[in-house]
Design an enzyme around this catalytic site. Structure first.
Site, PDB file in Angstrom:
ATOM      1  N   GLY A  96      35.174  69.014  31.657  1.00  0.00           N
ATOM      2  CA  GLY A  96      36.663  68.182  31.668  1.00  0.00           C
ATOM      3  C   GLY A  96      36.479  68.922  30.465  1.00  0.00           C
TER       4      GLY A  96
ATOM      5  CD  GLN B 229      39.400  68.659  24.485  1.00  0.00           C
ATOM      6  OE1 GLN B 229      39.147  68.610  25.638  1.00  0.00           O
ATOM      7  NE2 GLN B 229      37.826  67.889  24.270  1.00  0.00           N
TER       8      GLN B 229
ATOM      9  CB  CYS C  27      35.111  63.808  23.971  1.00  0.00           C
ATOM     10  SG  CYS C  27      36.863  64.329  23.800  1.00  0.00           S
ATOM     11  CG  LEU C  28      33.005  68.901  25.851  1.00  0.00           C
ATOM     12  CD1 LEU C  28      33.332  70.316  26.435  1.00  0.00           C
ATOM     13  CD2 LEU C  28      31.758  68.782  25.127  1.00  0.00           C
TER      14      LEU C  28
ATOM     15  CG  HIS D 109      38.861  62.746  28.855  1.00  0.00           C
ATOM     16  ND1 HIS D 109      38.134  61.595  27.677  1.00  0.00           N
ATOM     17  CD2 HIS D 109      38.339  63.305  28.249  1.00  0.00           C
ATOM     18  CE1 HIS D 109      37.304  62.008  27.332  1.00  0.00           C
ATOM     19  NE2 HIS D 109      37.291  63.357  26.916  1.00  0.00           N
ATOM     20  CD  GLU D 110      39.381  66.787  29.941  1.00  0.00           C
ATOM     21  OE1 GLU D 110      39.642  67.352  29.148  1.00  0.00           O
ATOM     22  OE2 GLU D 110      38.219  66.071  29.508  1.00  0.00           O
TER      23      GLU D 110
ATOM     24  CG  HIS E 235      42.265  65.736  25.116  1.00  0.00           C
ATOM     25  ND1 HIS E 235      41.486  65.405  24.412  1.00  0.00           N
ATOM     26  CD2 HIS E 235      40.711  65.842  26.133  1.00  0.00           C
ATOM     27  CE1 HIS E 235      40.006  65.016  24.375  1.00  0.00           C
ATOM     28  NE2 HIS E 235      39.858  65.648  25.412  1.00  0.00           N
TER      29      HIS E 235
HETATM   30 NI    NI Z   1      37.839  64.835  26.023  1.00  0.00          NI
END
Ligand code: NI
Length: 187
Positions: free
Chosen positions: A46, A51, A102-103, A144-145, A148
């Site tokens: 995701g 981000q 997480c990216l 999680h998403e 953000h």
């Molecule tokens: Ni993340």
């Protein structure tokens, strides 16, 4: 277009994002395309707009085909979704710990508590309502998403920082202590 992904330490990841008020804005279409391009290039489960430096309440997640994410090979299938202006409602107090990456925190994983079952609502880019009740990995990804969008990164939710580390090193633990059914640890 593949965009650079902001990494932890960047203040922009800590700021709350704003609701989308114009679903027809060309810049929104461009944002969604960029989110997908960037998520797919990084094999992410995701990605949230902040981000890539856009402070709007838009997240993308999931995959077109079941089990095609090499970063999370053991996870159940989550449909490819664009979720705009999400509202999350936990359906019980029950939480479960699971491994997340997480990216924006490359190379690392941590054990994070999340609500096991929840309802999420929002709209897709056509303005169609999304209203789903989900559990387990799907519920985890959404939490999680959407975190953000409130400036929250998963390390901020880890209860015990001994369960936070580099993916390559943690893999050695997978076969021993952490080999339980609900753990989705992978490279
Ligand atoms: Ni993340």
């Amino acid at each position: 277009m593949i965009r650079p992904i902001l990494r932890m330490g960047d203040q922009r990841l800590l700021s709350p994002s704003q609701p989308v008020d114009d679903l027809h804005a060309p810049s929104l279409r461009e944002l969604i395309t960029d989110l997908f391009d960037t998520m797919h290039a990084a094999n992410g489960a995701g990605l949230a707009a902040p981000q890539i430096g856009v402070p709007l309440r838009v997240v993308v997640f999931g995959s077109a085909e079941p089990r095609d994410n090499p970063r999370y090979p053991d996870a159940g299938h989550v449909p490819l979704t664009v979720l705009i202006n999400p509202v999350l409602t936990p359906l019980s107090f029950e939480q479960e710990e699971g491994w997340e990456g997480c990216l924006s925190v490359p190379g690392m994983r941590g054990l994070v508590p999340r609500f096991k079952r929840l309802r999420y609502q929002g709209v897709d880019p056509d303005g169609t309502a999304i209203d789903r009740t989900v559990q387990d990995f799907h519920a985890r990804v959404v939490q999680h998403e959407c975190d953000h969008l409130d400036g929250v990164l998963y390390p901020m939710r880890i209860r015990d920082l001994r369960n936070f580390g580099f993916s390559e090193v943690l893999l050695d633990r997978k076969s021993t202590r952490l080999n339980s059914s609900h753990v989705a640890l992978s490279r």
